[in-house]
Design an enzyme around this catalytic site. Structure first.
Site: not given
Ligand code: GNR
Ligand code: NI
Length: 189
Positions: A45, A50, A92-93, A134-135, A138
């Site tokens: 995601g 980001q 998280c990236l 999670h997104e 953000h």
């Molecule tokens: O790539 C991602 N993997 C992930 C793994 C477990 C829970 C959430 C994520 S999201 C993350 C990509 C990201 O940072 N999205 O904001």
């Molecule tokens: Ni993230």
């Protein structure tokens, strides 16, 4: 076009993103760039903040590599309802190399606009439910580290600052080598 992913603790990641008025060409371009950036980084995601854009725009693809058919575009998402509790080891990236267990709702119901500008609703469970939450976080200026103890968060912050300093030095070195190369080229003319 692959865009650069902002690394925490960059202040842009603490901001609340603004709703999109209309899914116009600039929003479509943003969605396409975000998908390309997510796939290039091997993420499941990506949220617009980001890539430094404070708009309520998300892309998600929780399918294994190569399927590509399950790319989700979520513009102005709303979480309508949540149910149950689950934990998942999240990454998280914007916080590369870190992973910690986070507690979330097990199921979520979401309403959003798609890439075509039309509203749709989605019932999410499993990794999709985690990714949506999670997104969505953000867009609210919240990261998975905000769900951890302050001790864990500060340890991760320190490691990220070190990583950023290293990357900055590396970039400066590359730049210096480029300038040197250009000067050499100039004097040869
Ligand atoms: O790539 C991602 N993997 C992930 C793994 C477990 C829970 C959430 C994520 S999201 C993350 C990509 C990201 O940072 N999205 O904001
Ligand atoms: Ni993230």
């Amino acid at each position: 076009m692959v865009r650069e992913i902002v690394i925490w603790p960059d202040p842009v990641l603490k901001e609340i993103a603004k709703p999109v008025d209309r899914v116009d060409d600039s929003v479509k371009k943003l969605l396409d760039d975000m998908a390309e950036t997510m796939y290039a980084a091997d993420g499941v995601g990506l949220a617009a903040p980001q890539v430094g854009v404070l708009k309520r725009v998300i892309v998600i693809d929780t399918s294994p590599r190569q399927e590509g058919q399950t790319l989700l575009h979520l513009v102005n998402p709303e979480i309508l309802r949540t149910e149950g509790v689950t934990t998942y080891t999240e990454g998280c990236l914007s916080i590369p190399g870190e992973a910690e267990e986070v507690e979330r709702a097990a199921k979520v119901w979401v309403r959003a606009l798609g890439r075509d500008g039309r509203a749709f609703e989605l019932e999410c469970e499993g990794l999709l439910s985690i990714a949506v939450q999670h997104e969505y976080d953000h867009l609210q200026g919240t990261l998975f580290v905000d769900h951890l103890s302050s001790l864990k968060r500060e340890l991760i912050r320190r490691r990220m600052k070190k990583l950023q300093a290293e990357q900055k030095a590396e970039r400066a070195e590359t730049k210096a080598a480029q300038v040197k190369g250009a000067k050499k080229h100039e004097s040869a003319l």
